[in-house]
Motif scaffolding. Sequence first.
Motif, PDB file in Angstrom:
ATOM      1  N   MET A   1       0.939  -1.199   0.067  1.00  0.00           N
ATOM      2  CA  MET A   1      -0.008  -0.053  -0.212  1.00  0.00           C
ATOM      3  C   MET A   1       0.977   1.370  -0.324  1.00  0.00           C
ATOM      4  SD  MET A   1      -2.553   0.921   3.083  1.00  0.00           S
ATOM      5  CE  MET A   1      -3.463   0.105   3.408  1.00  0.00           C
ATOM      6  N   THR A   2       0.782   2.091  -1.255  1.00  0.00           N
ATOM      7  CA  THR A   2       1.433   2.993  -0.935  1.00  0.00           C
ATOM      8  C   THR A   2       0.493   4.406  -0.665  1.00  0.00           C
ATOM      9  OG1 THR A   2       2.881   2.119  -2.972  1.00  0.00           O
ATOM     10  CG2 THR A   2       2.440   5.126  -2.310  1.00  0.00           C
ATOM     11  N   ARG A   3       0.817   5.357   0.399  1.00  0.00           N
ATOM     12  CA  ARG A   3      -0.138   6.255   0.894  1.00  0.00           C
ATOM     13  C   ARG A   3       0.652   7.074   1.176  1.00  0.00           C
ATOM     14  NH1 ARG A   3       0.922   5.962   6.107  1.00  0.00           N
ATOM     15  NH2 ARG A   3       1.215   4.030   7.143  1.00  0.00           N
ATOM     16  N   SER A   4       0.356   8.497   1.468  1.00  0.00           N
ATOM     17  CA  SER A   4       0.933   9.843   1.566  1.00  0.00           C
ATOM     18  C   SER A   4       0.414  10.091   3.523  1.00  0.00           C
ATOM     19  CB  SER A   4       0.385  10.628   0.898  1.00  0.00           C
ATOM     20  OG  SER A   4      -1.103  11.268   1.294  1.00  0.00           O
ATOM     21  N   PRO A   5       0.728  10.966   4.326  1.00  0.00           N
ATOM     22  CA  PRO A   5       1.185  11.259   5.183  1.00  0.00           C
ATOM     23  C   PRO A   5      -0.916  11.432   5.426  1.00  0.00           C
ATOM     24  CG  PRO A   5       3.192  11.622   5.394  1.00  0.00           C
ATOM     25  CD  PRO A   5       2.368  11.264   4.180  1.00  0.00           C
ATOM     26  N   GLU A   6      -1.369  12.450   4.938  1.00  0.00           N
ATOM     27  CA  GLU A   6      -2.806  13.405   4.671  1.00  0.00           C
ATOM     28  C   GLU A   6      -3.287  12.189   4.724  1.00  0.00           C
ATOM     29  OE1 GLU A   6       0.486  13.887   2.990  1.00  0.00           O
ATOM     30  OE2 GLU A   6       0.819  15.755   3.982  1.00  0.00           O
ATOM     31  N   GLN A   7      -3.388  10.288   4.095  1.00  0.00           N
ATOM     32  CA  GLN A   7      -4.435  10.106   4.360  1.00  0.00           C
ATOM     33  C   GLN A   7      -4.509   8.533   5.182  1.00  0.00           C
ATOM     34  OE1 GLN A   7      -2.244   8.428   0.360  1.00  0.00           O
ATOM     35  NE2 GLN A   7      -4.301   8.832  -0.658  1.00  0.00           N
ATOM     36  N   ALA A   8      -5.708   8.680   5.216  1.00  0.00           N
ATOM     37  CA  ALA A   8      -6.445   7.668   5.962  1.00  0.00           C
ATOM     38  C   ALA A   8      -6.155   5.923   5.260  1.00  0.00           C
ATOM     39  CB  ALA A   8      -7.243   7.828   6.712  1.00  0.00           C
ATOM     40  N   VAL A   9      -6.375   4.882   6.248  1.00  0.00           N
ATOM     41  CA  VAL A   9      -7.133   3.707   5.579  1.00  0.00           C
ATOM     42  C   VAL A   9      -8.194   3.273   6.284  1.00  0.00           C
ATOM     43  CG1 VAL A   9      -6.054   1.271   5.482  1.00  0.00           C
ATOM     44  CG2 VAL A   9      -4.716   3.093   5.763  1.00  0.00           C
ATOM     45  N   HIS A  10      -9.370   3.176   5.374  1.00  0.00           N
ATOM     46  CA  HIS A  10     -10.384   2.674   5.702  1.00  0.00           C
ATOM     47  C   HIS A  10     -10.593   1.476   5.052  1.00  0.00           C
ATOM     48  CE1 HIS A  10     -15.432   3.498   5.610  1.00  0.00           C
ATOM     49  NE2 HIS A  10     -14.840   2.497   6.124  1.00  0.00           N
ATOM     50  N   PHE A  11     -11.362   0.471   6.318  1.00  0.00           N
ATOM     51  CA  PHE A  11     -12.097  -0.914   6.426  1.00  0.00           C
ATOM     52  C   PHE A  11     -12.450  -0.910   7.210  1.00  0.00           C
ATOM     53  CE2 PHE A  11      -8.361  -1.088   8.962  1.00  0.00           C
ATOM     54  CZ  PHE A  11      -9.333  -2.319  10.000  1.00  0.00           C
ATOM     55  N   GLY A  12     -13.931  -1.839   7.475  1.00  0.00           N
ATOM     56  CA  GLY A  12     -15.064  -2.200   8.521  1.00  0.00           C
ATOM     57  C   GLY A  12     -15.254  -1.138   8.835  1.00  0.00           C
ATOM     58  N   TYR A  14     -13.694   1.118  10.053  1.00  0.00           N
ATOM     59  CA  TYR A  14     -12.389   1.058  10.982  1.00  0.00           C
ATOM     60  C   TYR A  14     -11.595   2.500   9.916  1.00  0.00           C
ATOM     61  CZ  TYR A  14     -13.162  -2.651  14.449  1.00  0.00           C
ATOM     62  OH  TYR A  14     -13.765  -2.832  14.658  1.00  0.00           O
ATOM     63  N   ARG A  15     -11.748   3.924  10.768  1.00  0.00           N
ATOM     64  CA  ARG A  15     -10.448   4.634   9.881  1.00  0.00           C
ATOM     65  C   ARG A  15      -9.010   4.659  10.677  1.00  0.00           C
ATOM     66  NH1 ARG A  15     -15.153   6.825   8.536  1.00  0.00           N
ATOM     67  NH2 ARG A  15     -15.064   6.818   6.099  1.00  0.00           N
ATOM     68  N   VAL A  16      -8.566   4.433  10.443  1.00  0.00           N
ATOM     69  CA  VAL A  16      -6.921   4.500  11.224  1.00  0.00           C
ATOM     70  C   VAL A  16      -5.774   5.732  10.343  1.00  0.00           C
ATOM     71  CG1 VAL A  16      -4.035   3.141  11.129  1.00  0.00           C
ATOM     72  CG2 VAL A  16      -6.542   0.981  10.648  1.00  0.00           C
ATOM     73  N   TYR A  17      -5.405   6.705  11.416  1.00  0.00           N
ATOM     74  CA  TYR A  17      -4.726   7.365  11.061  1.00  0.00           C
ATOM     75  C   TYR A  17      -2.793   6.250  11.180  1.00  0.00           C
ATOM     76  CZ  TYR A  17      -9.068   9.830  10.282  1.00  0.00           C
ATOM     77  OH  TYR A  17      -9.695   9.669  10.053  1.00  0.00           O
ATOM     78  N   PRO A  18      -2.552   5.935  10.744  1.00  0.00           N
ATOM     79  CA  PRO A  18      -0.889   6.589  10.520  1.00  0.00           C
ATOM     80  C   PRO A  18      -0.016   6.882  11.714  1.00  0.00           C
ATOM     81  CG  PRO A  18      -1.879   5.718   8.710  1.00  0.00           C
ATOM     82  CD  PRO A  18      -2.444   6.343   9.115  1.00  0.00           C
ATOM     83  N   GLY A  19      -0.464   8.235  11.118  1.00  0.00           N
ATOM     84  CA  GLY A  19       0.648   9.235  11.467  1.00  0.00           C
ATOM     85  C   GLY A  19       0.457   9.679  12.934  1.00  0.00           C
ATOM     86  N   GLN A  20      -0.645   9.384  12.930  1.00  0.00           N
ATOM     87  CA  GLN A  20      -0.936  10.052  14.926  1.00  0.00           C
ATOM     88  C   GLN A  20      -1.457   9.012  15.554  1.00  0.00           C
ATOM     89  OE1 GLN A  20      -4.905  12.611  13.327  1.00  0.00           O
ATOM     90  NE2 GLN A  20      -4.918  13.291  15.145  1.00  0.00           N
ATOM     91  N   ARG A  21      -1.401   7.459  14.778  1.00  0.00           N
ATOM     92  CA  ARG A  21      -1.754   6.317  15.173  1.00  0.00           C
ATOM     93  C   ARG A  21      -2.421   5.972  16.529  1.00  0.00           C
ATOM     94  NH1 ARG A  21       3.434   2.865  16.217  1.00  0.00           N
ATOM     95  NH2 ARG A  21       2.418   2.005  18.448  1.00  0.00           N
ATOM     96  N   LEU A  22      -3.503   6.425  15.087  1.00  0.00           N
ATOM     97  CA  LEU A  22      -5.270   6.287  15.711  1.00  0.00           C
ATOM     98  C   LEU A  22      -6.148   5.808  15.370  1.00  0.00           C
ATOM     99  CD1 LEU A  22      -6.818   7.885  17.285  1.00  0.00           C
ATOM    100  CD2 LEU A  22      -6.851   9.636  15.883  1.00  0.00           C
ATOM    101  N   VAL A  23      -6.896   4.583  15.904  1.00  0.00           N
ATOM    102  CA  VAL A  23      -8.052   4.234  14.774  1.00  0.00           C
ATOM    103  C   VAL A  23      -9.515   4.239  15.822  1.00  0.00           C
ATOM    104  CG1 VAL A  23      -8.609   2.142  14.571  1.00  0.00           C
ATOM    105  CG2 VAL A  23      -6.746   2.371  14.603  1.00  0.00           C
TER     106      VAL A  23
END
Length: 931
Positions: A1-12, A14-23
């Motif tokens: 998965m290639t993503r930028s820091p401004e992107q969140a990952v959405h599944f089911g 959940y939304r995951v914000y990797p830069g903030q380590r936040l789900v």
Amino acid sequence: MTRSPEQAVHFGPYRVYPGQRLVLEADQPLRLGRRAMDILLILLEHAGNVVSKQQLIAQVWPKCVVEDINLRVHMAALRKALGDGQAGQRYIVTVAQRGYSFVAPYSLEHVEQRPPSSGHEQSGHNLPIRRTRMIGRQVLVDSLVTHLPRQRFITLVGPGGIGKTTVALRVAEQLIGRYRDGIRLLDLAPVSDPLMIATHLATLLDLSLHDAEPMNCLTTFLRDRQMLLVIDNCEHLIDAVALLSESILRGAPDVHILATSRESLRAEGEFVQRLESLDCPPPIAALDSSQALSFSAVQLFVERAMASHDSFELSDAELPLAIEICRRLDGIPLAIELAAAQVNSLGLSGLLTQLQGSFRLLTQGCQTTLGRHQTLRATLDWSFELLSTCEQICLRRLGVFRGGFTLESAAAVIVGEHIEPREVFGAITQLVAKSLLNVEVGDEQVFYRLLDTTRSYALEKLDQANDLPDTLERHAERCLALMHQAQNDWEHIQTDIWIERYARSLEDIRSALDWGLNAQGPQAVAIRLASVSTPLWQELSLLKEHGVYVCKALAGLELTPEPCPRLKMALKLALGSSCYHTQGGTAETVEAFVSARTLAERCNDVAGQLRAVSGHMAVNLSCGNYQTALEQSLQFDRLGLQGNAAVSLSTHRLQVLALHFAGDQQRAREVAEQVIERMAQSGHLNRFTHGFGVQYDQSVAALTILARILWLQGHPEKAWSTARQALDIALQIDHGTSICYTLALSGCLIAHYNGDTQTACNLLRLLLEQAQKHSVLLFYNWARHYAQVIDGDNAHSPPQPGVGLIKEIMVTLDTGFVDDTLLARAENGAAGWSTAEILRARANALLAENSQSAAETVLLKALAVAKAQGALAWELRTATSLAELWQRQGRHQQAHDLLAPIYNRFTEGFATPDLSKVRRLLDELQRHRPA
């Protein structure tokens, strides 16, 4: 998965914000452990591809050598927290012999603005990280979140295993950040004595109760708090919890209560919310898989079956079997979990057959279905019967643990008759797989825990097997071994890590001590445990509670033929420390240290003698016996141990104390600065005075006394900076008795001496709070004395007349506190550091009687004492009083000539009250000097 820091990952959901380590789950933060979060982010980074176990371990534990089991356990915790398997959806799959892969559909979303961070997590609460996703209760949770603020007191009622705790924790989790003073979870499952409920709640609130009126003390503390109390597992203590709740509701209008119980508390103001079973499809319904999975009971069953069996999929052909299993289990969540854990070994058809056979035995001759409590009991019985003999024994024996335990602790308690060490790990793994044992994954260690329902069942089985006494004895032995390990680690491990590692054992240690010291169990083990666990009680500042156990241990030891003198010595030292902080320098305190020294001499234990002498010395200092303390400090060198750097450092720090209070400020400062320099060089900062009679953090204690010396020598700004440094360290390590020590001896006093009234008041309030919280009655009483001068608005009943050191400190705050006893001490030299101030106070009293000549004589004596002691601050105060007297007598030149040279020796602190007053006086005297 290639993503930028401004992107969140959405599944089911959940939304995951990797830069903030936040789900986020539906805009609510999902609280994951650090390792679980690391694993999720790595799998998302490689979504659709297999990540090997070696790669995960290398990235998640880069500096540690860990076993595969650590990864498996953390992976299982992550899956459970995400609800992997919900509605048949897979997020993470295991690829045999290769690793793991994130396989769910996902999308990348551009983040227009940063999501709300989980910063509100910092709001005070002690809620555990969620272990599993809640199913089928969200409507109820939303309703409770809405109604709790208005109704204030809600009890969730239902049979065991129905999910009361899960719902209560989810409600509380959604309310994080809504209560100014936070949320506290009080789990009553380990508590058997109704009288201990208030004590346990007080511990959670960082409050120490007065023995006479614990309920009033709690209510007073909570009166102005805005807080949510979650009181879990109340059913065995209903009357006591009802009384406590009613008292809190009446006295604390902004405190709300959410309780769980198998029956209502029948308390005034209580709203009862009954928890029903999870929804099951009706018997006549013909459903496909998607329709069936809309029912929460089926959804839970499928999710848990998928969690325990990677390849499980619910086919249309087997759907009726799953529905019938859920119906038979009455939709009880715990029963469904226990059943789902057996799908891997029995299959759906075999599982239903087994359940039908087990339940038929219970309902023979009865046309009615099982009651829900019987259903759960039958499910537990059925699950227990499916265990191997080894697994049954393991489960029974694990019932003695009150809190979380490691695999090593489990093995120590389980291994015995019929169980070999090599069998334990496999049995534990199977109990986890069968949902009879929960896994709690910390950042560094894995802990196991029994649910209260399962624990009660296990203990009942243990008792029936006549195996309870032997298992409790092994449990006590394990607690003893753990505390020996803690004692060995105490010198070598960072304090916060040490506390995290060993504080979770406190409930089990209490349990072992209660059992052993009450003549029910192996008293010899409990007596040793009371001694060896001293560092834990010390670090947690629970000296009062420890003192109770120590007294029982000493009483038991007296009944022992030929008691071990070293053990008795250690207990006497612990008693001395406890008594000193909770009673002060009483006869019992002195006797404890004197006895300890006698025993140490008998054993030729030099370190023990050092501890006893240092404890007795602290008592002498607090009682004002400065010369005796100074003589005791000189004994340290004669006791030897010069080769031990840490001990040498500690003995020199104690000599600083004695020199300072005896009145030799110059020598005291020289030694103090040497001690602090050696601390910095040896890296001994932030460590406790291990092995000493009255224990505070080394650096806190050294800096505290140096601050006092600096102030007396005429360096008020350096003194405050040093006192602030000591307090900052004490607060950083969060050690209660050290906080009290530095506030009582330097922080409050120097702020007041320097004229910083607001800071002095704030620090006084902190001292009162910390001293009460940790039962440090000695410094609590000191604080009440200070309140008479420092904070007149502080509502406290007048303290008992002070004795010893506190009495002299009060004279330095207000000369009106002088009396004949203090004057006699000053006259005969016993008052040491405070002599000049006591004499000055006497002179003020003589001036009030218009005895000017006598007052002048006393002030001249005080001035000589202050000069001899190197106490420039007292010299200035005394010279000021004498100059004012001479000014009234018209001796302006003489007054100016006395005062100006002393004032000119100061290089800082010119805005402080004493120096400001002198500056004004010198200006007045200058105007009246002859031209």
